[in-house]
Design a protein around this motif. Structure first.
Motif, PDB file in Angstrom:
ATOM      1  N   VAL A  13       0.805  -1.243  -0.074  1.00  0.00           N
ATOM      2  CA  VAL A  13       0.020   0.079   0.160  1.00  0.00           C
ATOM      3  C   VAL A  13       0.704   1.261   0.041  1.00  0.00           C
ATOM      4  CG1 VAL A  13      -1.636   1.388   1.288  1.00  0.00           C
ATOM      5  CG2 VAL A  13      -1.894  -1.121   1.248  1.00  0.00           C
ATOM      6  N   GLY A  14       2.005   1.270   0.895  1.00  0.00           N
ATOM      7  CA  GLY A  14       2.811   2.321   0.769  1.00  0.00           C
ATOM      8  C   GLY A  14       3.362   2.485  -0.475  1.00  0.00           C
ATOM      9  N   VAL A  15       3.870   1.666  -0.941  1.00  0.00           N
ATOM     10  CA  VAL A  15       4.859   1.529  -2.299  1.00  0.00           C
ATOM     11  C   VAL A  15       3.828   2.365  -3.644  1.00  0.00           C
ATOM     12  CG1 VAL A  15       5.763   0.075  -4.187  1.00  0.00           C
ATOM     13  CG2 VAL A  15       6.155  -0.681  -1.677  1.00  0.00           C
ATOM     14  N   ILE A  16       2.609   1.719  -3.344  1.00  0.00           N
ATOM     15  CA  ILE A  16       1.359   2.132  -4.409  1.00  0.00           C
ATOM     16  C   ILE A  16       1.316   3.812  -4.045  1.00  0.00           C
ATOM     17  CG2 ILE A  16      -0.793   2.176  -5.063  1.00  0.00           C
ATOM     18  CD1 ILE A  16      -1.025  -0.670  -4.298  1.00  0.00           C
ATOM     19  N   PHE A  17       1.305   4.232  -2.972  1.00  0.00           N
ATOM     20  CA  PHE A  17       1.063   5.645  -2.647  1.00  0.00           C
ATOM     21  C   PHE A  17       2.232   6.425  -3.208  1.00  0.00           C
ATOM     22  CE2 PHE A  17      -2.683   4.715  -0.096  1.00  0.00           C
ATOM     23  CZ  PHE A  17      -3.571   5.932  -0.498  1.00  0.00           C
ATOM     24  N   VAL A  18       3.457   5.933  -2.900  1.00  0.00           N
ATOM     25  CA  VAL A  18       4.707   6.640  -3.114  1.00  0.00           C
ATOM     26  C   VAL A  18       4.645   6.741  -4.889  1.00  0.00           C
ATOM     27  CG1 VAL A  18       7.200   6.360  -3.725  1.00  0.00           C
ATOM     28  CG2 VAL A  18       6.055   5.732  -1.296  1.00  0.00           C
ATOM     29  N   LEU A  19       4.335   5.571  -5.572  1.00  0.00           N
ATOM     30  CA  LEU A  19       4.257   5.463  -7.109  1.00  0.00           C
ATOM     31  C   LEU A  19       3.229   6.727  -7.448  1.00  0.00           C
ATOM     32  CD1 LEU A  19       4.784   2.067  -7.971  1.00  0.00           C
ATOM     33  CD2 LEU A  19       6.478   3.666  -7.800  1.00  0.00           C
ATOM     34  N   GLN A 125      19.236   1.841   1.243  1.00  0.00           N
ATOM     35  CA  GLN A 125      19.293   3.151   0.814  1.00  0.00           C
ATOM     36  C   GLN A 125      18.836   3.151  -0.650  1.00  0.00           C
ATOM     37  OE1 GLN A 125      23.462   3.831   1.243  1.00  0.00           O
ATOM     38  NE2 GLN A 125      23.172   4.817   3.666  1.00  0.00           N
ATOM     39  N   VAL A 126      19.119   1.984  -1.362  1.00  0.00           N
ATOM     40  CA  VAL A 126      18.912   1.720  -3.136  1.00  0.00           C
ATOM     41  C   VAL A 126      17.244   1.558  -2.952  1.00  0.00           C
ATOM     42  CG1 VAL A 126      18.998  -0.284  -4.161  1.00  0.00           C
ATOM     43  CG2 VAL A 126      20.841   1.009  -4.604  1.00  0.00           C
ATOM     44  N   LEU A 127      16.652   1.004  -2.126  1.00  0.00           N
ATOM     45  CA  LEU A 127      15.281   0.791  -2.123  1.00  0.00           C
ATOM     46  C   LEU A 127      14.658   2.422  -2.217  1.00  0.00           C
ATOM     47  CD1 LEU A 127      12.572  -0.750  -2.093  1.00  0.00           C
ATOM     48  CD2 LEU A 127      12.899  -0.963   0.228  1.00  0.00           C
ATOM     49  N   THR A 128      15.227   3.111  -1.200  1.00  0.00           N
ATOM     50  CA  THR A 128      14.686   4.571  -0.937  1.00  0.00           C
ATOM     51  C   THR A 128      14.743   5.065  -2.215  1.00  0.00           C
ATOM     52  OG1 THR A 128      15.225   4.347   1.273  1.00  0.00           O
ATOM     53  CG2 THR A 128      14.717   6.654   0.223  1.00  0.00           C
ATOM     54  N   MET A 129      16.151   5.204  -2.915  1.00  0.00           N
ATOM     55  CA  MET A 129      16.360   5.626  -4.306  1.00  0.00           C
ATOM     56  C   MET A 129      15.454   5.238  -5.427  1.00  0.00           C
ATOM     57  SD  MET A 129      18.942   7.818  -3.594  1.00  0.00           S
ATOM     58  CE  MET A 129      19.838   7.926  -4.873  1.00  0.00           C
ATOM     59  N   MET A 130      15.246   3.843  -5.374  1.00  0.00           N
ATOM     60  CA  MET A 130      14.290   3.298  -6.269  1.00  0.00           C
ATOM     61  C   MET A 130      13.023   3.675  -6.257  1.00  0.00           C
ATOM     62  SD  MET A 130      16.103  -0.634  -6.672  1.00  0.00           S
ATOM     63  CE  MET A 130      15.133  -1.189  -7.939  1.00  0.00           C
ATOM     64  N   LEU A 131      12.534   3.764  -5.048  1.00  0.00           N
ATOM     65  CA  LEU A 131      11.102   4.214  -4.994  1.00  0.00           C
ATOM     66  C   LEU A 131      10.905   5.515  -5.481  1.00  0.00           C
ATOM     67  CD1 LEU A 131      10.081   2.628  -1.273  1.00  0.00           C
ATOM     68  CD2 LEU A 131       9.257   2.006  -3.489  1.00  0.00           C
ATOM     69  N   ARG A 132      11.912   6.456  -5.263  1.00  0.00           N
ATOM     70  CA  ARG A 132      11.782   7.695  -5.909  1.00  0.00           C
ATOM     71  C   ARG A 132      12.220   8.017  -7.442  1.00  0.00           C
ATOM     72  NH1 ARG A 132      11.505  12.238  -2.828  1.00  0.00           N
ATOM     73  NH2 ARG A 132      10.916  12.959  -4.953  1.00  0.00           N
ATOM     74  N   MET A 133      13.523   7.561  -7.508  1.00  0.00           N
ATOM     75  CA  MET A 133      14.145   8.024  -8.735  1.00  0.00           C
ATOM     76  C   MET A 133      13.907   6.885  -9.859  1.00  0.00           C
ATOM     77  SD  MET A 133      17.909   9.246  -7.741  1.00  0.00           S
ATOM     78  CE  MET A 133      18.042  10.839  -6.858  1.00  0.00           C
ATOM     79  N   LEU A 134      13.672   5.832  -9.536  1.00  0.00           N
ATOM     80  CA  LEU A 134      13.677   4.704 -10.669  1.00  0.00           C
ATOM     81  C   LEU A 134      12.171   4.691 -11.035  1.00  0.00           C
ATOM     82  CD1 LEU A 134      15.177   2.795 -11.883  1.00  0.00           C
ATOM     83  CD2 LEU A 134      14.215   0.893 -10.551  1.00  0.00           C
ATOM     84  N   ALA A 135      11.272   5.391 -10.372  1.00  0.00           N
ATOM     85  CA  ALA A 135       9.752   5.604 -10.739  1.00  0.00           C
ATOM     86  C   ALA A 135       9.770   6.975 -11.481  1.00  0.00           C
ATOM     87  CB  ALA A 135       8.922   5.522  -9.657  1.00  0.00           C
TER      88      ALA A 135
END
Length: 582
Positions: A13-19, A125-135
């Protein structure tokens, strides 16, 4: 790494809201250059001040929406990644607790610590970056290309040349950095190992005056890590200027070509300004990808190392159908042999004996004869290579490990205490032990006297490893910890070596009354400690060189007589032999 990201299911749910937040933020940023172009072409060019205020207010509103979404995405991505990191650490720790000593020997303590801390931090750290930057990056790139083409398709040909060049640069640097990141993690392991050995062995280091050599060893490990880190950072440092150079030349090309199109009346000034903004967004999205490429190789190495731990199958597994023993405290070794992994010779061979409740079985032998190895097989720290160990008539491999270890009170060769109070360390053997039970265990272990002499008594603090206590005090607390649980089988692995003879004698006398209904195995170096045992097992090079009482072994076992003669005077030996004959 994708295997580990399956653990994100609780946070979907958190990942969906981030995206969603990132998507709205990307839309707002893509819309702003178009609004700016309208202000220039329709507001400023036509001197339409109300229109400028109207579109300017709309730009402010869109920017505010983008800012709110950016803050929300940052907060949610941090929350998801921190929760993921916590869960992953917990999973690695829980899995490692199931390991046998064989797995700990394989990975090494320093490496397991690095994998549980540094490696998981890299992934987090990479997960934080990926949720923001990779999206964000693909949204900005695709959206930017669409918007740029809508402003001027011919001018977009500049991007057709630039984007592949940037992508190739990122790929080449990423491929070069990956082996260096792998080397870095191994060198962090090495640095942790040196540091851990230095801190735990500080007494020995100072006693032998080896501070300088240890500093050199640490400096060598630290310098090795530094050199590899510098090589990696040189690659990464070269990437950003190269990308900015390409970015600036792209801007020059767009302005030059765009100015010709404006001069020819094929493009408006506002659209050129918007096009430059979209080009910057496209190229910055590639820079975002490059930043991820900097971190992903190292995180992928870390993920591989964490997966190694999670995928390691403990050498000892629970029985699928554990049996319930019918007797209490009966121990039997049937033709047991055991070899350490990679060893040329077995540590113990063809060991057979029985030990029952009310009996004290002592194990004696020279250094390296296999005494500690033998008793470590009883709690299944290792599994036998051949033969069978039975507790209460049941093969211990068919007993639940918790049930088996619940029957055993184990006092290790090296007394290990935990940070906390004295009472908490004794209560470690039985979590729900009453204060009276704790005091009684301390009394039997001959620890009550020194505990009462401490400033806070049973609430006195114990530092890490018990470094604020003497060797004898630590041993007595370790014995009290085993006594408080009142097990069916006691294992004392050379647990009296730091005690003086007077305390040793008092302790053995107190233990005799306390353990009269239990099976006692006592590994010892001192002959005086084992003389009164009901059964003495003499080990020599991993084999039984004699079994019997003291007097019997004095007559029948050459190895035992050698051990006795090295510790007792001739008069004492004669007296002991006469006592054995009687």
């Amino acid at each position: 790494m994708m295997k580990l990201f399956r653990m994100l299911k609780p946070y979907r749910v958190g990942v969906i809201f981030v995206l969603l937040m990132v998507f709205v933020q990307a839309l707002s940023e893509l819309y702003l250059p178009t609004l700016m172009a309208d202000i220039v072409d329709k507001g400023i060019a036509l001197s339409d001040v109300p229109y400028i205020w109207k579109i300017g207010g709309l730009m402010l509103g869109v920017a505010m929406i983008g800012m709110i979404c950016s803050i929300a995405a940052s907060y949610l991505s941090a929350k998801v990644s921190m929760g993921f990191g916590r869960d992953l650490r917990s999973r690695v720790f829980s899995h490692a607790q199931r390991f046998t000593l064989k797995e700990f020997d394989k990975f090494g303590t320093a490496s397991l610590i690095t994998r549980t801390t540094n490696d998981i931090t890299q992934i987090q750290q990479v997960l934080t970056m990926m949720l923001r930057m990779l999206a964000m990056a693909p949204m900005m790139m695709i959206g930017g290309i669409i918007m740029a083409v809508s402003k001027d398709a011919k001018l977009s040909l500049v991007l057709v040349v630039v984007i592949p060049v940037l992508a190739l640069l990122i790929l080449l640097i990423g491929r070069s950095a990956l082996p260096l990141f792998k080397a870095m993690q191994k060198k962090i392991d090495k640095l942790n190992l040196v540091l851990r050995e230095n801190l735990t062995g500080i007494r020995v280091i100072r006693a032998f005056g080896r501070e300088q050599s240890e500093r050199q060893r640490f400096d060598h490990a630290s310098g090795d890590l530094m050199n590899t880190a510098i090589r990696v950072n040189k690659l990464m440092a070269a990437m950003m200027p190269a990308m900015m150079l390409i970015l600036n030349f792209s801007t020059i090309a767009i302005i030059w070509y765009g100015s010709h199109r404006i001069d020819a009346g094929e493009m408006e000034l506002g659209n050129l300004m918007a096009f430059i903004q979209y080009a910057m967004q496209i190229l910055f999205s590639l820079i975002m990808v490059s930043i991820i490429f900097v971190m992903v190789p190292r995180a992928s190495v870390s993920a591989g190392r964490v997966n190694e731990v999670l995928e390691a199958v403990p050498d000892i597994e629970e029985s699928s159908s554990p049996q319930t023993p019918s007797r209490r405290g009966q121990l039997e070794f049937r033709d047991v042999s055991f070899s350490y992994e990679g060893a040329e010779e077995p540590a113990i061979q063809n060991i057979s004996f029985n030990a029952g409740p009310g009996e004290v079985t002592a194990i004696i032998g020279g250094t390296g004869s296999g005494k500690s190895t033998l008793v470590s097989l009883i709690p299944r720290f290792y599994d036998v290579s051949s033969g069978t160990v039975l507790v209460d008539g049941v093969d211990i491999r068919n007993l639940a490990q918790e049930s088996l270890r619940g029957k055993i009170g184990y006092v290790p060769q090296k007394a290990l205490l935990f940070t906390g109070s004295v009472a908490e360390n004794i209560r470690y053997g039985k979590e729900d032990a009453t204060d009276e039970e704790v005091r009684e265990a301390a009394r039997i272990a001959q620890a009550a006297e020194f505990i009462d002499g401490l400033e806070e008594g049973y609430d006195s603090p114990v530092s890490q490893g018990g470094s604020n206590l003497s060797g004898g005090q630590k041993q007595r607390l370790s014995i009290a910890r085993a006594l408080v649980r009142r097990p069916e089988i006691y294992i004392f692995d050379d647990s009296f070596s730091a005690l003086d003879f007077k305390t040793d004698a008092r302790l053995r006398a107190a233990l005799k009354a306390e353990t009269q209904d239990a099976t006692v195995l006592m590994v010892a170096q001192r002959v005086s400690t084992v003389m009164d045992a009901d059964r003495i097992i003499v080990l020599d090079q991993g084999r039984i060189a004699g079994i019997g009482r003291h007097g019997e072994l004095m007559r029948t076992s050459d190895v035992y007589r050698e051990i006795v003669s090295s510790q007792l005077s001739e008069e004492e030996m004669v007296a002991q032999a006469e006592g054995g004959l009687k």
